[in-house]
Design a protein around this motif. Sequence first.
Motif, short mmCIF file in Angstrom:
data_model
loop_
_atom_site.label_atom_id
_atom_site.label_comp_id
_atom_site.label_asym_id
_atom_site.label_seq_id
_atom_site.Cartn_x
_atom_site.Cartn_y
_atom_site.Cartn_z
N ALA A 157 27.86 30.89 0.81
CA ALA A 157 27.53 30.58 2.21
C ALA A 157 26.94 29.17 2.24
CB ALA A 157 26.53 31.59 2.76
N LEU A 158 27.52 28.31 3.08
CA LEU A 158 27.11 26.91 3.13
C LEU A 158 26.82 26.48 4.56
CD1 LEU A 158 29.83 25.33 0.80
CD2 LEU A 158 27.51 26.01 0.14
N GLU A 159 25.75 25.75 4.75
CA GLU A 159 25.52 25.04 6.00
C GLU A 159 25.86 23.58 5.74
OE1 GLU A 159 22.03 23.77 9.18
OE2 GLU A 159 21.57 25.17 7.55
N LEU A 160 26.85 23.08 6.49
CA LEU A 160 27.35 21.72 6.29
C LEU A 160 27.09 20.88 7.53
CD1 LEU A 160 30.82 22.71 4.78
CD2 LEU A 160 28.74 22.09 3.51
N SER A 161 26.72 19.64 7.31
CA SER A 161 26.50 18.71 8.42
C SER A 161 26.88 17.32 7.96
CB SER A 161 25.04 18.73 8.87
OG SER A 161 24.81 17.77 9.89
N SER A 162 27.84 16.70 8.68
CA SER A 162 28.31 15.36 8.34
C SER A 162 28.74 15.25 6.89
CB SER A 162 27.22 14.32 8.65
OG SER A 162 26.86 14.37 10.01
N GLY A 163 29.38 16.32 6.39
CA GLY A 163 29.89 16.31 5.04
C GLY A 163 28.86 16.52 3.96
N VAL A 164 27.63 16.90 4.35
CA VAL A 164 26.55 17.11 3.39
C VAL A 164 26.13 18.59 3.42
CG1 VAL A 164 24.15 16.53 2.81
CG2 VAL A 164 25.73 14.75 3.59
N VAL A 165 25.82 19.13 2.25
CA VAL A 165 25.37 20.52 2.17
C VAL A 165 23.89 20.57 2.54
CG1 VAL A 165 25.08 22.53 0.69
CG2 VAL A 165 27.01 20.98 0.30
N ARG A 166 23.58 21.23 3.66
CA ARG A 166 22.21 21.34 4.13
C ARG A 166 21.53 22.62 3.63
NH1 ARG A 166 21.50 16.14 5.15
NH2 ARG A 166 23.02 15.34 6.66
N ALA A 167 22.29 23.67 3.40
CA ALA A 167 21.76 24.92 2.86
C ALA A 167 22.87 25.61 2.10
CB ALA A 167 21.23 25.82 3.97
N ALA A 168 22.52 26.35 1.07
CA ALA A 168 23.52 27.02 0.24
C ALA A 168 22.97 28.35 -0.26
CB ALA A 168 23.93 26.14 -0.93
N ARG A 169 23.83 29.34 -0.25
CA ARG A 169 23.53 30.65 -0.85
C ARG A 169 24.74 31.04 -1.69
NH1 ARG A 169 19.70 29.13 1.51
NH2 ARG A 169 18.20 30.31 2.80
N VAL A 170 24.51 31.37 -2.96
CA VAL A 170 25.60 31.73 -3.86
C VAL A 170 25.17 32.92 -4.71
CG1 VAL A 170 27.19 30.93 -5.65
CG2 VAL A 170 26.27 29.28 -3.99
N ALA A 171 26.03 33.93 -4.76
CA ALA A 171 25.80 35.08 -5.62
C ALA A 171 27.12 35.48 -6.27
CB ALA A 171 25.22 36.25 -4.83
N VAL A 172 27.03 36.09 -7.44
CA VAL A 172 28.25 36.48 -8.15
C VAL A 172 28.18 37.96 -8.54
CG1 VAL A 172 28.79 34.19 -9.03
CG2 VAL A 172 27.27 35.66 -10.35
N GLY A 173 29.37 38.52 -8.74
CA GLY A 173 29.50 39.91 -9.16
C GLY A 173 30.50 40.03 -10.29
N GLY A 174 30.59 41.22 -10.86
CA GLY A 174 31.54 41.47 -11.94
C GLY A 174 31.09 40.96 -13.29
N VAL A 175 29.99 40.21 -13.32
CA VAL A 175 29.53 39.59 -14.57
C VAL A 175 28.09 39.95 -14.92
CG1 VAL A 175 31.11 37.62 -14.42
CG2 VAL A 175 28.85 37.49 -13.33
N ALA A 176 27.44 40.73 -14.06
CA ALA A 176 26.02 41.01 -14.25
C ALA A 176 25.71 42.47 -13.97
CB ALA A 176 25.17 40.11 -13.35
N THR A 177 24.56 42.91 -14.44
CA THR A 177 24.15 44.30 -14.27
C THR A 177 23.69 44.60 -12.85
OG1 THR A 177 21.95 43.68 -15.07
CG2 THR A 177 23.50 44.60 -16.68
N VAL A 178 23.41 43.56 -12.09
CA VAL A 178 23.09 43.67 -10.67
C VAL A 178 23.80 42.53 -9.96
CG1 VAL A 178 20.83 44.77 -11.03
CG2 VAL A 178 20.99 42.27 -10.94
N PRO A 179 23.97 42.58 -8.64
CA PRO A 179 24.49 41.41 -7.93
C PRO A 179 23.59 40.20 -8.24
CG PRO A 179 24.44 43.32 -6.50
CD PRO A 179 23.70 43.71 -7.73
N TRP A 180 24.18 39.09 -8.64
CA TRP A 180 23.43 38.04 -9.32
C TRP A 180 23.36 36.77 -8.48
CZ3 TRP A 180 20.74 39.03 -13.63
CH2 TRP A 180 20.23 37.97 -14.39
N ARG A 181 22.18 36.42 -8.02
CA ARG A 181 21.97 35.20 -7.25
C ARG A 181 21.91 34.00 -8.19
NH1 ARG A 181 19.38 34.82 -2.11
NH2 ARG A 181 19.48 32.66 -1.42
#
Length: 327
Positions: free
Chosen positions: A244-268
């Motif tokens: 999840a990204l908040e973008l403004s004028s081509g710049v990342v203002r906020a970011a949220r990233v999590a992954v699955g399938g590789v960890a024992t819990v959903p992994w931030r």
Amino acid sequence: MFPFTFTKAADERAALEAGGRGGRYIAGGTTLVDLMRETVERPGAVVDINALPYRDITLTPRGLRMGALATMTEVAAHPGVAARFPAIAQALELSASAQLRNMATIGGNIMQRPRCLYFRDVTAACNRRRPGSGCPAVGGYNRAHAVLGASESCVATHPSDLAVALVALDAVVALRSSEGDRQVPIGAFFLRPGDTPDREHDLRPGELITAVEVPDAPHARTSGYLKVRDRQSYEFALASAAVALELSSGVVRAARVAVGGVATVPWRLPEVERMLVGNPVSPALFDAAAGHAADGARPLTGNAFKIELVKRTVARQLATVAGGGPV
């Protein structure tokens, strides 16, 4: 199948009383019934909670509320969810067959048990089923197992796609018991195995999940979910990424990233997020940030490939969500 009693709770009070006496709650039954057939789960009492009023899907300026008994299909098909929280809709649509999505509930989805072959084979040792019996996956067949968040006691991955999106979007789990209500951030709701792999969730005896709530945020609208698996239908993730990204004028203002399938819990992935924020979007930025997606990984004999796979999965999804990658 072992003998058990089955009751239908007419209302919330009856459900809480039955749960407090050790009854196991059932809604869609797409996980619990399978485990009971395999004798992995042997509850003495099963309580049907489908009569409870937890089926709402509510969108307000503050965010999204998904009742615990809303089905995966209902949430994924809701136009407001797809518009304001696309990562949630996409994760649900990629989760299972249409038949299962029609039955499975939001609460049940985040309560899924591991898909580890040893966990589901009652003739094998498994610390989740019998604490102290051992984890044969550590030195056995472990291609699909975790490289992050594992312990000597358990290396099984968390199976839920939806949970990965919810962790990325800072969701909260609403809980109710006879002692009252409480709310748990979803990142704290899932427990790493450590020395107690049989404790998978911050859920107290007799407690009900009433809803999952997701706060509104600009980055939630620019979000998506990517799932990499051995086949394109009805298969669990080898690696997945909710971005999840908040973008403004081509710049990342906020970011949220999590992954699955590789960890024992959903992994931030806080280090990936840190590298993104404040920088102009570019393939080089996404590759550099994604290079930290496997920080701290401890591969097993059969799953070292997941380290490179999760990095590429994150990089691809960053580019996709930012508008410069594959759809």
